[in-house]
Design an enzyme around this catalytic site. Structure first.
Site, PDB file in Angstrom:
ATOM      1  N   ILE A 201       0.989  -1.106  -0.177  1.00 37.92           N
ATOM      2  CA  ILE A 201       0.089   0.041   0.023  1.00 37.92           C
ATOM      3  C   ILE A 201       0.890   1.231   0.142  1.00 37.92           C
ATOM      4  CG2 ILE A 201      -1.611   1.240   1.135  1.00 37.92           C
ATOM      5  CD1 ILE A 201      -1.307  -2.321   2.074  1.00 37.92           C
ATOM      6  N   GLY A 236      11.266   1.517   0.160  1.00 35.86           N
ATOM      7  CA  GLY A 236      10.552   2.137  -0.772  1.00 35.86           C
ATOM      8  C   GLY A 236       9.135   2.647  -0.618  1.00 35.86           C
ATOM      9  N   GLU A 237       8.355   3.084  -1.600  1.00 33.71           N
ATOM     10  CA  GLU A 237       7.274   3.856  -1.328  1.00 33.71           C
ATOM     11  C   GLU A 237       5.990   3.128  -0.966  1.00 33.71           C
ATOM     12  OE1 GLU A 237       8.965   6.579  -0.625  1.00 33.71           O
ATOM     13  OE2 GLU A 237       6.827   7.026  -0.779  1.00 33.71           O
ATOM     14  N   HIS A 238       6.071   1.716  -0.847  1.00 38.89           N
ATOM     15  CA  HIS A 238       4.963   0.984  -0.514  1.00 38.89           C
ATOM     16  C   HIS A 238       5.213   0.144   0.800  1.00 38.89           C
ATOM     17  CE1 HIS A 238       3.753   1.620  -4.590  1.00 38.89           C
ATOM     18  NE2 HIS A 238       2.622   1.062  -4.379  1.00 38.89           N
ATOM     19  N   TRP A 239       4.024   0.266   1.769  1.00 37.13           N
ATOM     20  CA  TRP A 239       4.103  -0.387   2.760  1.00 37.13           C
ATOM     21  C   TRP A 239       3.520  -1.604   2.791  1.00 37.13           C
ATOM     22  CZ3 TRP A 239       0.138  -0.385   7.287  1.00 37.13           C
ATOM     23  CH2 TRP A 239       0.900  -0.554   8.492  1.00 37.13           C
TER      24      TRP A 239
END
Ligand code: RIB
Ligand code: CA
Length: 317
Positions: A201, A236-239
């Site tokens: 997400i 990076g940009e997703h959890w």
């Protein structure tokens, strides 16, 4: 349609992603959480029990009994995941202890008792190491007969681990327990680490949910801030929330694409804790694991949003 909620027992090592999964269960009108059985894992048992009690308090669910379980793996000590979740397992934000205490009954005994109370209907979801469930099986080998469905967050089905190069944390923390559980249940559902990686997400989206002006959002923002910063820096940009995906699979399996294959756990050597899957059906082992391959991303995120914001259950009339 039967409107009786499905009884749901959650075995857990809270843990920030466990907390999100439990809040998702609390928010789901089709399920009734009948207990939290707690194990060591992400952090020590003292913290995981305290976190479970605190979460119930914040969510207004002090009706849910919390049972302390095993403080160590069955055989060999294992590292925890305090580097991910904080030393206290909830982001080290200095939460006041919950007013309530855990029940006096051991988690393994509670699992057995509740399996009789809800015989044939109980959904058992395991979000941490499988030590409590393995101990319950040693105490009562007939346990699987009374469990309607077992869902586990465990393993890395193609050997892409997160605690060793090959093994996922829950399986690695207590592989002997996983071996006992996987051997005792003829069928079980698995949400593994690689599926978790495939259902990330955007951090910006989680930040937006955590900025909501609700007590639950403020709580979750606080306990998850440390691990979200750690994930942003390292991944990076997703959890990625492993237990949230496992709980979504448990709550609405019809939204999942799955495949059933033989799965077992390795106990020795460099591959200790690795979950081995017979994808080609070449071996003699039965196809015991219904492995989550894909879940409807939009509905996953809707469940997470609802849980973080603390939107009330929609009780069907
Ligand atoms: O590998 C991820 C799993 O290990 C999650 O359940 C997380 O809470 C930790 O227990
Ligand atoms: Ca967990």
């Amino acid at each position: 349609m039967n409107n009786t909620p499905i009884p749901l027992l959650i075995d857990t090592d809270p843990g920030v992603d466990d907390a999100l999964a439990i809040l998702m269960a609390f928010a789901d009108a089709q399920h009734q959480v009948v207990g939290l059985t707690v194990t060591a894992g992400n952090v020590g048992l003292g913290h995981t029990v305290a976190n479970a009690l605190k979460l119930c308090e914040v969510a207004g669910r002090e009706d849910v009994p919390v049972f302390a379980g095993c403080a160590t793996p069955l055989l060999h000590p294992s590292p925890d995941a305090a580097d991910v979740h904080g030393a206290d397992g909830f982001g080290d934000v200095g939460l006041a202890p919950a007013a309530r205490h855990a029940e006096s009954e051991h988690a393994a005994q509670a699992i057995i008792r509740l399996s009789h109370q809800y015989a044939g209907r109980l959904l058992l979801v395991a979000l941490g190491p499988l030590t409590n469930i393995a101990l319950a099986l040693r105490l009562d080998p007939t346990l699987p007969e009374r469990i309607a469905r077992l869902v586990v967050m465990s393993g890395a089905v193609n050997g892409r681990g997160n605690i060793t190069p090959y093994a996922e944390f829950n399986a690695y923390f207590d592989p002997e327990a996983a071996h006992i559980v996987f051997g005792a249940f003829a069928q079980f559902d698995v949400a593994d680490w690689e599926a978790t990686l495939a259902h990330g997400i955007a951090h910006a989206q989680v930040d937006e949910w955590c900025a909501a002006d609700t007590p639950q959002a403020r709580f979750y923002d606080a306990i998850s801030r440390k691990t979200r910063a750690w994930a942003r820096q390292g991944r990076g940009e997703h959890w990625h929330s492993a237990d949230a995906l496992a709980m979504a699979y448990a709550l609405q399996p019809e939204l999942a694409e799955t495949a059933s294959h033989a799965l077992h756990v390795e106990l020795h050597g460099a591959a200790r804790g690795m979950t081995l899957v017979d994808w080609q059906g070449l071996g003699a082992r039965p196809a015991n694991a219904r492995i989550l391959l894909r879940y409807r991303q939009q509905q996953l995120e809707q469940k997470m949003r609802q849980a973080i914001l603390g939107e009330c259950k929609v009780i069907e009339s």
